[in-house]
Design an enzyme around this catalytic site. Sequence first.
Site, PDB file in Angstrom:
ATOM      1  N   GLU A 144       0.799  -1.228   0.000  1.00 42.61           N
ATOM      2  CA  GLU A 144       0.000   0.000   0.000  1.00 42.61           C
ATOM      3  C   GLU A 144       0.833   1.281   0.000  1.00 42.61           C
ATOM      4  O   GLU A 144       0.659   2.151   0.845  1.00 42.61           O
ATOM      5  CB  GLU A 144      -0.955  -0.012   1.201  1.00 42.61           C
ATOM      6  CG  GLU A 144      -1.893  -1.210   1.203  1.00 42.61           C
ATOM      7  CD  GLU A 144      -2.754  -1.310   2.458  1.00 42.61           C
ATOM      8  OE1 GLU A 144      -2.639  -0.431   3.328  1.00 42.61           O
ATOM      9  OE2 GLU A 144      -3.528  -2.276   2.569  1.00 42.61           O
ATOM     10  N   GLU A 255      -6.667 -10.550  -1.166  1.00 41.41           N
ATOM     11  CA  GLU A 255      -7.451 -10.277   0.043  1.00 41.41           C
ATOM     12  C   GLU A 255      -8.936 -10.123  -0.295  1.00 41.41           C
ATOM     13  O   GLU A 255      -9.616  -9.225   0.194  1.00 41.41           O
ATOM     14  CB  GLU A 255      -6.936  -9.011   0.745  1.00 41.41           C
ATOM     15  CG  GLU A 255      -5.468  -9.060   1.105  1.00 41.41           C
ATOM     16  CD  GLU A 255      -4.980  -7.800   1.819  1.00 41.41           C
ATOM     17  OE1 GLU A 255      -5.836  -7.038   2.331  1.00 41.41           O
ATOM     18  OE2 GLU A 255      -3.758  -7.578   1.874  1.00 41.41           O
TER      19      GLU A 255
END
EC number: 3.2.1.8
Length: 860
Positions: A144, A255
């Site tokens: 991220e 995810e």
Amino acid sequence: MKFSSANKILFSGLVASANAYDLLKDYAGDLKIGVAANAMRFSNSNYVNAMKAFNMMVAENDCKLSGIQQQKGVYNFNGCDNHYNKAKELGMEFRGHCLIWHSYQPSWFQNADANTLKNAIVDHITKTLQHYEGKIKVWDVVNEAIDDNSNGNGWNMRRSFLYNKVPNFVDLAFQTARKVSPNTKLFYNDYNAEGVYAKAESIYNFVSDLKKRNIPIDGVGLQYHVGAKEQPSYNKINDLIGRYCKLGLEVHITELDVKLQGDQNGQSQAFSNALKACLANSCCKAFLVWGVGDNDSWLGANEQALLFNGSYQPKPVYNTLLNILKTSARPASSSAKTLPGNSKSKTLPGVNSKTLPGNKSKTLPGASKTLPGNKSKTLPGGNSNTLPGNKSKTLPGGNSKTLPGNKSRTLPGGNSKTLPGGKSRTLPGGNSKTLPGGKSKTLPGGNSKTLPGGKSKTLPGGNSKTLPGGSSKTLPGGKSKTLPGGNSKTLPGGSSKTLPGGKSKTLPGGSSKTLPGGKSKTLPGGNSKTLPGGNSKTLPGGSSKTLPGGKSKTLPGGNSKTLPGGSSKTLPGGKSKTLPGGNSKTLPGGNSKTLPGGKSKTLPGGNSKTLPGGSSKTLPGGKSKTLPGGSSKTLPGGKSKTLPGGNSKTLPGGNSKTLPGGSSKTLPGGKSKTLPGGSSKTLPGGKSKTLPGGNSKTLPGGKSKTLPGGNSKTLPGGKSKTLPGGNSKTLPGGKSKTLPGGNSKTLPGGSSKTLPGGKSKTLPGGNSKTLPGGKSKTLPGGNTKTLPGGACKPTTVTVTQKVTVTVTVESQPTQGGMNQGGGNCAAKWGQCGGNGFNGPTCCQNGSRCQFVNEWYSQCL
């Protein structure tokens, strides 16, 4: 316990009845289908039973830096080891997540100074990878790092403590990981990467840049947190994964969860599209959901976002994915699947084998389909379809179809079709079709078609109907012998069609067509076309077309109609000699056409109209000389010289010089010089100079200089200089300077539009808009708007690391929260709170900041 050769899970309750379900992993083929686990629930047998549906595990938190090194320099791998050991116990592969992340970090790491932080990054990656060397094959190295407000035009780095203190932390992390563990697959992982938001395109741009700069990245993880009512279309995600495949990267969906949002069909579609797109792209190797049951989800049980309910029983969406795997999974790389009945099937890696009852099929990589009573053996890459009573053996790359009573053997790359009574043998790469009574033998790469009574022998070569590499069609009574070569109908590499009484001999690589009584000898070479009365000498690879009285000289290079690599067509009485080269009808590889009385000599080379890489067309009285790679067109009285790669068009009286890659068009009285890669257009009285990669258009009286990759447009009286990668548009009287970088109108990575009298300088990644009289400077990724009269003083920042990086900027953008829903608030799924977090604490419209734990709150 097994049912129909597949494992099933039995759930027993207080009553005698039980529910059994098939396991996803038993039908996943070569796909790793995984789940995020939490060791605190390993004591729950229902939780562990549900995990058995998967063949890959990832730890939710315990393998992150915060789970391993809560105190500086004190490494505790117990939590991560517990997950790894449970995965091995259940026969699951284990995926490492994650080495470096800006969030959920201990205070010592987050508050460290720049040098301490840099050393801590290197030390943590080194010790963690060494601990799991040979155990964990895949790690998310960085998690991220791209800012939520990235709009798809380039990318903006997240202004985290990592970036602010160690701007090259991403490069450092990947380079360290590769050095420590050369055989571990290294991934970048991020959310909003699946195509719902523009950030997905920015992530793609960022990862592409890592590849271009040779940063050692092996794959990308698409987190894929979506909702039933906010999800990418199948075409969107399929295209995105396909583009990552083209970069040579592996893709994991890492995810996945889908908020129900009251729409079960929408949730099912989101899960289905993700799985189908993954299966449709061979580089997509893993598909993981982020949690086992709904109660385990970080989103909360109310979102019902996972495959199992709170009691760890499969939901309808589980069966949806199961059915997709049963019908569409790619074959396992080292296992075979046999359908019920008497069939036997042995499949090596990458092979598709389907056998119907009563048949036997052994398939090496490739595809084999056998009908009842037949036998088929296919080596890698071959396709074999056999009808009853026939035998077919196909070596790699060959295609074989045999009708009853015939025998066909095809070596690799060959295609063979035999009709009843005919015999056909094809060596690798050859195509052979034989009619009854005819015989045909084709060596590798050749194509042969023989009519009844005709004989054809083909030697190895290119694409040919008769001999390998060549193409030959012979009518009854005609004889054709072809030597090896390029693309040809008669001899290898050449093409020859001969009518009765004509003679034609073609050497390799050329193409020759001769009418009765004519003679044509073609050596391998380029392309030449000469009109009557013209003189044409073409060096290899060039193309030259000359009208009467014109002269043309072409140096070696690109596409040529005149010199070798060309084609030659000669009418009766004409002579044509072509030296070796490219694709040609007359001489090997080249194209040459000569009218009666004209002479054409072509030297060896590539494909070019004028000179190698260049194109030249000259009208009477004009002269044209073109160096390799450039294209030049000159009208009468004009002169044009083009260096490799440049395109130049000059009207009468104009002078134009173009370096490689540049394009220049000059009207009468104008001058234009273009360096490689640039494009320049100058009107009368204007001057334009363009360096490689830049595009420049200048109107009368304006001056424009563009460095590689930049685009510059200047109106009269304006000046514009653009460095590589930047785009600049300046109105009269304005000045614009652009430094190299990302996607920008002014400077690379930045966007700048300047009205008359305004000045704007932007460093990569920044966006800047300046009104007249105002000055504005933007650091990478920042957004700034300055009204007239504003100014910022230049600042120089020097960061000393293993490599010293010096960045000169004109201002520092700010980051902070705004009112609820503002542009500087965190985007949906972004972090909005947690211990030590110093980013925006508000969320953009449509989401709210929800507490997850003391370290992390997120916009949901």
